[in-house]
Design a protein around this motif. Sequence first.
Motif, PDB file in Angstrom:
ATOM      1  N   SER A  10       0.846  -1.195   0.000  1.00 50.25           N
ATOM      2  CA  SER A  10       0.000   0.000   0.000  1.00 50.25           C
ATOM      3  C   SER A  10       0.883   1.248   0.000  1.00 50.25           C
ATOM      4  CB  SER A  10      -0.896   0.026   1.232  1.00 50.25           C
ATOM      5  OG  SER A  10      -0.134   0.274   2.398  1.00 50.25           O
ATOM      6  N   PRO A  11       0.368   2.374  -0.507  1.00 51.28           N
ATOM      7  CA  PRO A  11       1.154   3.616  -0.505  1.00 51.28           C
ATOM      8  C   PRO A  11       1.621   4.017   0.889  1.00 51.28           C
ATOM      9  CG  PRO A  11      -0.722   3.843  -1.956  1.00 51.28           C
ATOM     10  CD  PRO A  11      -0.904   2.540  -1.241  1.00 51.28           C
ATOM     11  N   ARG A  12       0.789   3.783   1.900  1.00 49.45           N
ATOM     12  CA  ARG A  12       1.166   4.183   3.255  1.00 49.45           C
ATOM     13  C   ARG A  12       2.345   3.355   3.772  1.00 49.45           C
ATOM     14  NH1 ARG A  12      -2.911   7.631   3.850  1.00 49.45           N
ATOM     15  NH2 ARG A  12      -4.992   6.949   3.221  1.00 49.45           N
ATOM     16  N   LYS A  13       2.344   2.064   3.480  1.00 45.89           N
ATOM     17  CA  LYS A  13       3.458   1.210   3.895  1.00 45.89           C
ATOM     18  C   LYS A  13       4.731   1.599   3.158  1.00 45.89           C
ATOM     19  CE  LYS A  13       0.980  -2.942   5.402  1.00 45.89           C
ATOM     20  NZ  LYS A  13       0.719  -4.382   5.139  1.00 45.89           N
ATOM     21  N   ILE A  14       4.595   1.878   1.875  1.00 44.07           N
ATOM     22  CA  ILE A  14       5.762   2.288   1.082  1.00 44.07           C
ATOM     23  C   ILE A  14       6.347   3.579   1.649  1.00 44.07           C
ATOM     24  CG2 ILE A  14       6.509   3.155  -1.173  1.00 44.07           C
ATOM     25  CD1 ILE A  14       4.461   1.178  -2.406  1.00 44.07           C
ATOM     26  N   GLU A  15       5.485   4.554   1.941  1.00 45.26           N
ATOM     27  CA  GLU A  15       5.955   5.835   2.467  1.00 45.26           C
ATOM     28  C   GLU A  15       6.636   5.662   3.818  1.00 45.26           C
ATOM     29  OE1 GLU A  15       4.187  10.076   4.148  1.00 45.26           O
ATOM     30  OE2 GLU A  15       2.947   8.889   2.793  1.00 45.26           O
ATOM     31  N   THR A  55      10.786   5.506   4.069  1.00 46.54           N
ATOM     32  CA  THR A  55      11.363   6.672   4.741  1.00 46.54           C
ATOM     33  C   THR A  55      12.169   6.245   5.958  1.00 46.54           C
ATOM     34  OG1 THR A  55       9.498   8.014   3.974  1.00 46.54           O
ATOM     35  CG2 THR A  55      10.828   8.915   5.777  1.00 46.54           C
ATOM     36  N   LEU A  56      11.660   5.270   6.707  1.00 45.15           N
ATOM     37  CA  LEU A  56      12.384   4.750   7.870  1.00 45.15           C
ATOM     38  C   LEU A  56      13.737   4.174   7.460  1.00 45.15           C
ATOM     39  CD1 LEU A  56      12.542   3.906  10.855  1.00 45.15           C
ATOM     40  CD2 LEU A  56      11.242   1.844  10.257  1.00 45.15           C
ATOM     41  N   LEU A  57      13.741   3.395   6.384  1.00 47.47           N
ATOM     42  CA  LEU A  57      14.971   2.781   5.904  1.00 47.47           C
ATOM     43  C   LEU A  57      15.997   3.837   5.491  1.00 47.47           C
ATOM     44  CD1 LEU A  57      16.150  -0.066   5.372  1.00 47.47           C
ATOM     45  CD2 LEU A  57      15.327   0.152   3.017  1.00 47.47           C
ATOM     46  N   ILE A  58      15.524   4.869   4.791  1.00 47.69           N
ATOM     47  CA  ILE A  58      16.418   5.958   4.371  1.00 47.69           C
ATOM     48  C   ILE A  58      17.025   6.642   5.585  1.00 47.69           C
ATOM     49  CG2 ILE A  58      16.503   8.231   3.262  1.00 47.69           C
ATOM     50  CD1 ILE A  58      16.329   5.971   1.250  1.00 47.69           C
ATOM     51  N   GLN A  59      16.208   6.922   6.609  1.00 44.62           N
ATOM     52  CA  GLN A  59      16.705   7.592   7.813  1.00 44.62           C
ATOM     53  C   GLN A  59      17.766   6.750   8.516  1.00 44.62           C
ATOM     54  OE1 GLN A  59      13.123   8.339  10.048  1.00 44.62           O
ATOM     55  NE2 GLN A  59      12.865  10.374   9.168  1.00 44.62           N
TER      56      GLN A  59
END
Length: 252
Positions: A17-22, A26-30
Motif C-alpha cells: 500500500s502507498p502508506r506502507k511504502i511511504e 522513509t524509515l529505511l532511508i533515515q
Amino acid sequence: MLDILSSPWATIVATYSPRKIEFFGTLLIQLIFFWLPAIAYTSLDTLLPAFSARHKLQPAPKQPTAAEIKHCTLIALRNQAQSILTSLALIALAALTARPSRFRITTTLPTLPELTRDLALCGLLRELIFYPTHRLLHTPRLYRAVHKVHHEFTAPVAMAAQYAHPVEQFVANTLPIALPPVLLGAHIVTMWVFLAGMLVETATVHSGYDFLGGVARKHDAHHERFTVHYGVFGLLDWALGTDGKGRKRKGD
C-alpha cells in the motif's frame, strides 16, 4: 539507472500500500543515510587514529569525551525516534481521514529531468526555510531555552547533527527537509533521494574533519563563533552578510 530500477519499483508499488511504502521506505532511508556515515565518521578516532588526528578541525583539548559522545548518540536516537513517530502519526491521521499520501506514489519512477528539477527546488526551499529558522533560534530567549543544547558541542562530531532539543528537532531538523517535497507534490522516490542527501550532508558538516573538500569548515566555524554560517548551502549567508567574510549586513 532509473530504467534498471523501473521493474522492481513497479512490483513494490503493486505489492504494498502507498502508506506502507511511504513509512517503511522513509524509515529505511533515515536509518541508513544518517547512522552509517555518522558511525563511520565517529569511528575514525578508533580505527584510524593518526589519520583522524591529522584532519580534525579542532584541537584535541576541545574534542568531546567518550562519555559525551555516548550521551550525544542517545539523544540522537531519541530525536530520530521522535521524527519516526511524527511521520507515523501523520500517515495514521491521513488514513483515518481517507486522505492520500502527501507524495506521488506511482508505478513509474520520476524521469531524470523531473528528479533533477525537484531536487534543486527542494534544496532551495530548504535553504529558505532553514536559514530564518536557525537565525531565530539564535535570538537570546530561544537560544537559552532551545538551541543552546545543540551548541554544547563547540567541536561538533557527526552524531551531534541530531543532538538537539525536541522543539529544534521538529522545527529546524525535520520541517525544512520534510516540507519542500510536500509543497512540490514530489514523487516519493524524489523525496527519498533528497532526504538521503540531506542526512549525509548534515552528518558530514558536523563531522569535524577537513578531508571532505572543506565542507565541514563553515559549520564548524558556526559552532565555534555562533554568528556566521546559519544556512545550508551558503546562499542566504552570502546575501545577508553572515558568511564570515566581514561584509556589513543591511541595517548594521
